[in-house]
Design a protein around this motif. Structure first.
Motif, PDB file in Angstrom:
ATOM      1  N   TYR A   1       0.891  -1.196   0.030  1.00  0.00           N
ATOM      2  CA  TYR A   1       0.013   0.010  -0.011  1.00  0.00           C
ATOM      3  C   TYR A   1       0.935   1.267   0.106  1.00  0.00           C
ATOM      4  CZ  TYR A   1      -3.299   3.691   1.023  1.00  0.00           C
ATOM      5  OH  TYR A   1      -3.884   4.864   1.249  1.00  0.00           O
ATOM      6  N   GLY A   2       0.608   1.931  -0.977  1.00  0.00           N
ATOM      7  CA  GLY A   2       1.297   3.276  -0.837  1.00  0.00           C
ATOM      8  C   GLY A   2       2.678   3.635  -1.519  1.00  0.00           C
ATOM      9  N   GLU A   3       2.815   2.369  -2.411  1.00  0.00           N
ATOM     10  CA  GLU A   3       4.294   2.516  -2.937  1.00  0.00           C
ATOM     11  C   GLU A   3       4.331   2.804  -4.451  1.00  0.00           C
ATOM     12  OE1 GLU A   3       6.603  -1.116  -1.712  1.00  0.00           O
ATOM     13  OE2 GLU A   3       6.150  -0.967   0.218  1.00  0.00           O
ATOM     14  N   GLY A   4       2.986   2.900  -4.986  1.00  0.00           N
ATOM     15  CA  GLY A   4       3.363   3.554  -6.252  1.00  0.00           C
ATOM     16  C   GLY A   4       2.849   2.305  -7.283  1.00  0.00           C
ATOM     17  N   ILE A   5       3.055   2.546  -8.473  1.00  0.00           N
ATOM     18  CA  ILE A   5       2.868   1.688  -9.684  1.00  0.00           C
ATOM     19  C   ILE A   5       3.587   0.504  -9.475  1.00  0.00           C
ATOM     20  CG2 ILE A   5       4.467   2.604 -11.323  1.00  0.00           C
ATOM     21  CD1 ILE A   5       2.487   2.215 -13.428  1.00  0.00           C
ATOM     22  N   GLY A   6       3.007  -0.842  -9.538  1.00  0.00           N
ATOM     23  CA  GLY A   6       3.578  -1.994  -9.580  1.00  0.00           C
ATOM     24  C   GLY A   6       4.952  -2.175 -10.018  1.00  0.00           C
ATOM     25  N   SER A   7       5.838  -2.940  -9.352  1.00  0.00           N
ATOM     26  CA  SER A   7       7.343  -2.921  -9.660  1.00  0.00           C
ATOM     27  C   SER A   7       7.955  -4.211  -9.358  1.00  0.00           C
ATOM     28  CB  SER A   7       7.908  -1.773  -9.105  1.00  0.00           C
ATOM     29  OG  SER A   7       7.982  -1.671  -7.725  1.00  0.00           O
ATOM     30  N   THR A   8       9.195  -4.436  -9.357  1.00  0.00           N
ATOM     31  CA  THR A   8       9.924  -5.619  -8.581  1.00  0.00           C
ATOM     32  C   THR A   8      10.479  -5.038  -7.312  1.00  0.00           C
ATOM     33  OG1 THR A   8      10.232  -6.327 -10.809  1.00  0.00           O
ATOM     34  CG2 THR A   8      11.598  -7.330  -9.132  1.00  0.00           C
TER      35      THR A   8
END
Length: 473
Positions: A97-104
């Protein structure tokens, strides 16, 4: 030719396939009773335009239907990903939650944000997370702060804004979100007749919504959508606190074991009938007819079962929003309903607990109308008598006359009730004769037909309930 009352009511969801005036006219003539607007896919400008259009077509056709706004309610969704993730079996995946667009992540794990800050607080290790209507299944391995680490049990494509279900988990989301309140305000402004509240979990959700409507001067009825295990656990209380129930079999079939669905549906229908509340069976009624002009045999049986169990309404969703054959779907339900209703043998239900003398009077009136091979006429300003008669499920038509324009459309949800809007005269006999004239002129009844009339009348200066045997003249 005498017109017949269709006992089972039909709700259709409006969308691109049905929003033009010509198609709306066909649907109204085919017998739909309520137009549902799904606010998960509607903006305010379109909603206002559609409500006005439906009412315009009703005026043109000379047959009025009700409007139901389906409020999205609290839901959990994934946020955006840079591209669709193709999840693999046993892959370790994280919800954040709250970490922005999906990533690795730094550990090389793929992740996606969710739109709910309390996500990691509501679930526990070992819980199941279902994504995209259960197509993807994950098991929670570990929770660290706002990060939820999971193992993929059933893989699939993880795209943007996919719906998340948490079977058996109590989610601490508000009953009405800020978006919902904005949507509801539009419905209140347009004076619609029904709101359907999604993901109702407990009676308190409905009590808060009722308070909101009352504070804003709305007379709309609230239909509770049951869609998860918590709702099933609180079913009796939810029915009592609502104005009606929708068995939303889509999410319910994800949240609960699918083999339990028929049992839940039967229990919900029976409990609503016992509680004198209307009940709607929804989702996948004629799913194949989105693309096909004829239903599958399984769909015919499914609809027949809902009608045989005496649900008040059946509802169409994708079939009439984006389907190729929306009018044919309505005609299909009408054919099935007409045939199944012909097979009913009981005069009325005998399993209702009737404590009040008025209720017992209504039961006697229904038996009398059946013995006479006639029909029932009821005059109502609040809908109580009409609703109780509907719950008795008599084998004769119920013609309900009201001088309340809002109630007139709200009566459309009740099984076996054909409502009429008509001004009442201070003289009861004049009102009764006006009603008989309407029935005769519009082809519902013919001269000489026996009618059992339920109305109030004066005995001296006292107003009393009465049952009268009359004939159309």
């Amino acid at each position: 030719m005498k017109r017949t009352v269709h006992k089972t009511k039909i709700i259709f969801t409006i969308g691109p396939a049905t929003q033009d005036e010509a198609t709306l006219e066909k649907l109204i003539k085919a017998g739909v009773d309520i137009c549902r607007i799904n606010m998960a896919h509607a903006d305010h400008a379109w909603t206002r335009e559609i409500i006005q259009r439906v009412r315009k077509v009703c005026d043109k056709v000379g047959r009025h239907i009700a409007i139901m706004m389906d409020v999205k309610g609290p839901e959990i969704r994934t946020c955006d990903v840079p591209e669709t993730y193709e999840l693999e079996k046993d892959e370790i995946f994280e919800f954040t939650y709250g970490e922005g667009i999906g990533s690795t992540t730094e550990e090389g794990l793929r992740r996606v944000d969710v739109n709910y800050p309390g996500f990691s607080k509501d679930i526990n290790e070992g819980d199941t997370i279902l994504v995209d209507s259960g197509l993807i299944r994950l098991r929670v391995l570990r929770i660290e702060g706002s990060r939820v680490r999971c193992q993929v049990l059933i893989p699939g494509p993880m795209g943007n804004r996919r719906h998340i279900n948490l079977p058996g988990v109590r989610v601490n989301l508000p009953a009405l979100t800020k978006k919902d309140q904005g949507d509801v305000d539009v419905g209140i402004e347009q004076e619609i007749e029904f709101f359907a509240l999604s993901f109702v979990r407990e009676p308190k959700d409905l009590e808060e919504f009722h308070t909101y409507l009352e504070d804003h001067g709305s007379k709309a009825k609230i239909i509770a959508k049951i869609e998860d295990q918590q709702a099933i656990a609180n079913l009796d209380g939810i029915i009592k606190a609502s104005d009606g129930l929708m068995v939303a079999r889509g999410d319910l079939g994800i949240e609960c074991p699918f083999e339990d669905l028929p049992i839940i549906q039967t229990r919900a229908i029976n409990t609503c009938v016992q509680g004198t509340k209307p009940v709607i069976v929804a989702t996948h009624m004629l799913e194949s007819m989105i693309e096909s002009p004829i239903p599958t045999r399984a769909e015919v049986t499914d609809i027949a079962n809902a009608i045989r169990e005496q649900a008040d309404c059946v509802m169409l969703s994708g079939e009439t929003t984006v389907g190729k054959y929306p009018v044919e779907c309505v005609e299909t339900i009408q054919r099935i309903a007409t045939r199944i209703e012909e097979e009913e043998t009981q005069v009325l239900r005998k399993d209702l607990s009737l404590r009040l003398p008025r209720s017992k009077m209504l039961r006697s009136a229904a038996y009398l109308a059946s013995d006479l091979d006639g029909s029932l006429v009821v005059f109502t300003r609040r809908g109580i008598f009409a609703q109780k008669l509907s719950s008795l499920r008599p084998n004769v038509p119920i013609y309900a006359f009201t001088d309340n324009p809002v109630l007139f459309k709200q009566l459309l949800i009740m099984r076996g009730v054909e409502p009429f809007f008509m001004e009442f005269d201070h003289d009861h006999e004049t009102t009764i004769q006006r009603a008989f004239g309407r029935l005769k002129r519009q082809g519902w009844r013919k001269e000489g037909d026996p009618i059992v009339v339920i109305t109030k009348m004066y005995a001296g200066e006292k107003l009393i309930d009465s049952t009268q045997i009359r004939a159309i003249d």
